[in-house]
Design an enzyme around this catalytic site. Structure first.
Site, short mmCIF file in Angstrom:
data_model
loop_
_atom_site.label_atom_id
_atom_site.label_comp_id
_atom_site.label_asym_id
_atom_site.label_seq_id
_atom_site.Cartn_x
_atom_site.Cartn_y
_atom_site.Cartn_z
CE LYS A 75 -3.09 2.80 2.76
NZ LYS A 75 -3.83 2.96 4.02
CB ALA A 88 -8.12 7.63 4.91
N GLY A 89 -10.58 7.84 7.07
CA GLY A 89 -11.60 8.78 7.53
C GLY A 89 -12.99 8.20 7.73
CG ASN A 95 -6.11 1.06 11.47
OD1 ASN A 95 -6.44 0.65 12.57
ND2 ASN A 95 -4.86 1.08 11.14
CB THR A 96 -8.80 5.47 13.14
OG1 THR A 96 -7.47 5.66 12.67
CG2 THR A 96 -9.01 6.29 14.40
#
Lengths: 259, 67
Positions: A99, A186-187, A208-209
């Site tokens: 990635k 992301a986000g 992820n987060t």
């Protein structure tokens, strides 16, 4: 939905998971297993020589028979740094997937498009399966596809922000024009964000987060997995396009409106 | 004292002739790790035959969680 295939690999789950920020390797393992995800990202860092060697490395918790492991180039700011990381990942674990993540600015962590394209060109030539993390720029996405990346990964909003899909219109253009799978990355902060991305036509999402930093990451992983499946099933069911004028669900004739 | 740089920190070279000996001294099993000597990746099978000398820069890299 059509089966998702990336570089000859077929995925039944459209949820990819990042392995950062989990409280423990065991929680991470459980979250991945519970979600049914078949692709996860990892990162590379220096071994901390001041600490005792890890008896239970993260990598040992990932079942490579079930999961495609994709090292990322996080920390890289220029193409040559990303290329160096990709080669190290291949040497360390034999991983061919990479990635590309080139983020020169720590404030917004937005990817450098020029360095990303340069690195992608080299790594594709070296036989890597390249997954570039990009801003939602349809022209850049096309350029990357042309140099042979396996997917394009437009960002929904900056990494770790949980803001959801803030680049919707541009992501839509990427989806409509892409010949390679589109991974919205992301986000994505809530399962509804992931579902919306799939409903828009994205092939998959990477989270992820939102999972790792939830109070209960395993439960949250399951919630994202369900949202992604719900969106897929809605598309399979033949969702109808929105319209501006009302269309009664209950019959309007047969009583009060009749003369 | 003759030194080498390992992961950005200086270490005495003493007692290490090759990369395998250095890893042993640092109690590191290089499985699922990558070792770089002066920006060149050294494959695992070549660690014992790759000599090190004062001033060398060595990186020992492992996998961690990441998104």
């Amino acid at each position: 939905m059509k089966k998702l295939t990336i570089a000859g690999h077929t995925f039944t789950s459209r949820l990819f998971i990042g392995t950062g920020k989990f409280g423990s390797h065991e929680i991470m393992r459980q979250a991945i297993e519970f979600s049914g995800s078949q692709l996860v990202t990892i990162a590379l860092r220096r071994v901390d020589l001041d600490k005792a060697p890890e008896s239970d490395p993260l990598i040992s918790r990932l079942d490579q028979n079930k999961i495609v492991i994709v090292p990322n180039t996080s920390g890289a700011r220029a193409a040559e740094e990303a290329i160096r990381i990709a080669r190290l990942a291949r040497a360390a674990g034999g991983f061919n997937w990479i990635k590309l993540e080139l983020t020169p600015n720590l404030h917004h962590l937005l990817p450098d498009p020029i360095e990303t394209l340069k690195a992608a060109e080299t790594l594709v030539k070296e036989g890597f399966i390249v997954m570039p993390y990009i801003n939602a720029d349809p022209v850049l996405a096309k350029r990357l596809e042309e140099v042979g990346t396996a997917v394009v990964m437009p960002l929904a909003s900056p990494i770790g922000t949980n803001l959801g899909l803030r680049n919707k219109d541009m992501i839509q253009i990427i989806i409509e024009n892409s010949q390679v799978p589109v991974v919205v990355d992301a986000g994505l902060g809530m399962p509804s964000h992931a579902a919306e991305a799939i409903e828009m036509g994205a092939d998959c999402v990477l989270v992820n987060t939102a999972i790792a930093s939830a109070a209960d990451p395993v439960k949250m992983a399951g919630a994202f997995a369900k949202a992604v499946i719900a969106a897929e099933e809605a598309l399979d069911a033949g969702a109808r396009a929105p319209q501006r004028t009302a269309n009664a669900s209950s019959p309007l004739t047969g009583f009060l409106w009749d003369k | 004292m003759l030194t080498i740089t390992v992961n950005g920190k200086e270490y005495p070279l003493e007692g290490c002739e090759n990369l395998a000996e250095l890893l042993d001294k640092l109690s590191i099993t290089p499985q699922k790790m990558a070792v770089e000597l002066n920006f060149e990746i050294i494959p695992h099978h070549a660690l014992a035959t790759t000599k090190i000398k004062a001033g060398d820069q060595i990186e020992i890299i492992q996998f961690v969680g990441g998104g």
